[in-house]
Write an enzyme that holds these catalytic residues in place. Structure first.
Site, PDB file in Angstrom:
ATOM      1  N   LEU A   1       1.775 -13.203   1.945  1.00 56.42           N
ATOM      2  CA  LEU A   1       0.915 -12.929   3.375  1.00 56.42           C
ATOM      3  C   LEU A   1       0.190 -11.560   2.963  1.00 56.42           C
ATOM      4  O   LEU A   1       0.914 -10.587   2.595  1.00 56.42           O
ATOM      5  CB  LEU A   1       1.834 -13.072   4.430  1.00 56.42           C
ATOM      6  CG  LEU A   1       2.576 -14.230   5.032  1.00 56.42           C
ATOM      7  CD1 LEU A   1       3.650 -14.088   6.003  1.00 56.42           C
ATOM      8  CD2 LEU A   1       1.527 -15.295   5.431  1.00 56.42           C
ATOM      9  N   ASP A   2      -1.003 -11.517   3.685  1.00 51.49           N
ATOM     10  CA  ASP A   2      -1.804 -10.245   3.455  1.00 51.49           C
ATOM     11  C   ASP A   2      -1.264  -9.344   4.811  1.00 51.49           C
ATOM     12  O   ASP A   2      -0.480  -9.550   5.782  1.00 51.49           O
ATOM     13  CB  ASP A   2      -3.167 -10.032   3.329  1.00 51.49           C
ATOM     14  CG  ASP A   2      -3.907 -10.993   4.417  1.00 51.49           C
ATOM     15  OD1 ASP A   2      -3.399 -11.094   5.489  1.00 51.49           O
ATOM     16  OD2 ASP A   2      -4.936 -11.241   3.847  1.00 51.49           O
TER      17      ASP A   2
END
Lengths: 102, 123
Positions: free
Chosen positions: B78-79
């Protein structure tokens, strides 16, 4: 990540969160909100390739301006957060250290 | 209908009130003072399950990789903006507001669970 990069990441994260919250204030319907959230995400992703500091600053300024403009007059506040309906309700008295004048 | 209550019955109930000793009243006050508000906080297992369910609801997350110790960025891929979405979902689930400073420290499900168990106002 350098300090400046971390600071910038936090700034954008805060901006993104506030944008989503504002969208949530305006769109009660989950389906409408999800659409708006995807739109917002696309807007943020579109700006992610900016490299020039001035362009980045402009983009952030523009986003802040839009956020201020779209601010909801009666935003949703979590019940126990400051301003929420249950904020500081039923605080348990401090029995160990009573106030000085008692 | 009201006439059905005979004066004698009224007197009797009045007598009942009179015989009630003052001690009882004082005890009642003590009980009132020591009232409790709600059941104890959330069970840790419940919190863990709810946080993991939130992660499972994200289509960007591989369901096989979901674990308590999995780092949002390194393990789940996940960013930073996805992390914001996760934190917002957690806020919504537990009806709390997580300040940015604390949200920054939440990098895995375990840390989220840890944080929620510290928040007494989590539902």
């Amino acid at each position: 990540m350098s300090e400046a990069q971390i600071a910038h990441r936090r700034l954008v994260q805060s901006l993104y969160k506030r944008s989503l919250k504002t969208a949530q204030d305006w769109y009660i319907d989950t389906n409408l909100f999800r659409r708006k959230a995807v739109e917002l995400r696309m807007q943020f992703d579109a700006k992610s390739n900016l490299r020039h500091p001035r362009e980045i600053a402009q983009a952030i300024q523009e986003a802040e301006r839009q956020l201020t403009e779209l601010r909801h007059p009666d935003p949703y506040i979590a019940v126990s957060a400051p301003g929420g309906t249950k904020f500081e309700r039923n605080i348990h008295p401090n029995l160990d250290e009573p106030a000085a004048h008692h | 209908m009201f006439r059905a209550i005979r004066p004698a019955a009224l007197y009797r109930s009045a007598a009942l009130y009179k015989t009630a000793p003052a001690v009882v009243a004082r005890n009642a006050m003590a009980l009132n003072f020591a009232r409790t508000y709600a059941s104890a906080g959330l069970a840790r297992s419940d919190v863990e399950k709810r946080v993991l369910d939130i992660l499972a609801g994200f289509n960007k997350v591989d369901a096989n990789k979901i674990a308590l110790k999995a780092n949002f960025n390194a393990d789940l891929g996940l960013d930073s903006l996805d992390t914001v979405e996760v934190v917002m979902a957690i806020e919504e689930e537990f009806s709390i507001e997580i300040p940015d400073k604390d949200a920054d420290e939440i990098k895995s499900a375990e840390q989220a669970v840890e944080y929620i168990s510290k928040r007494e106002d989590a539902h």
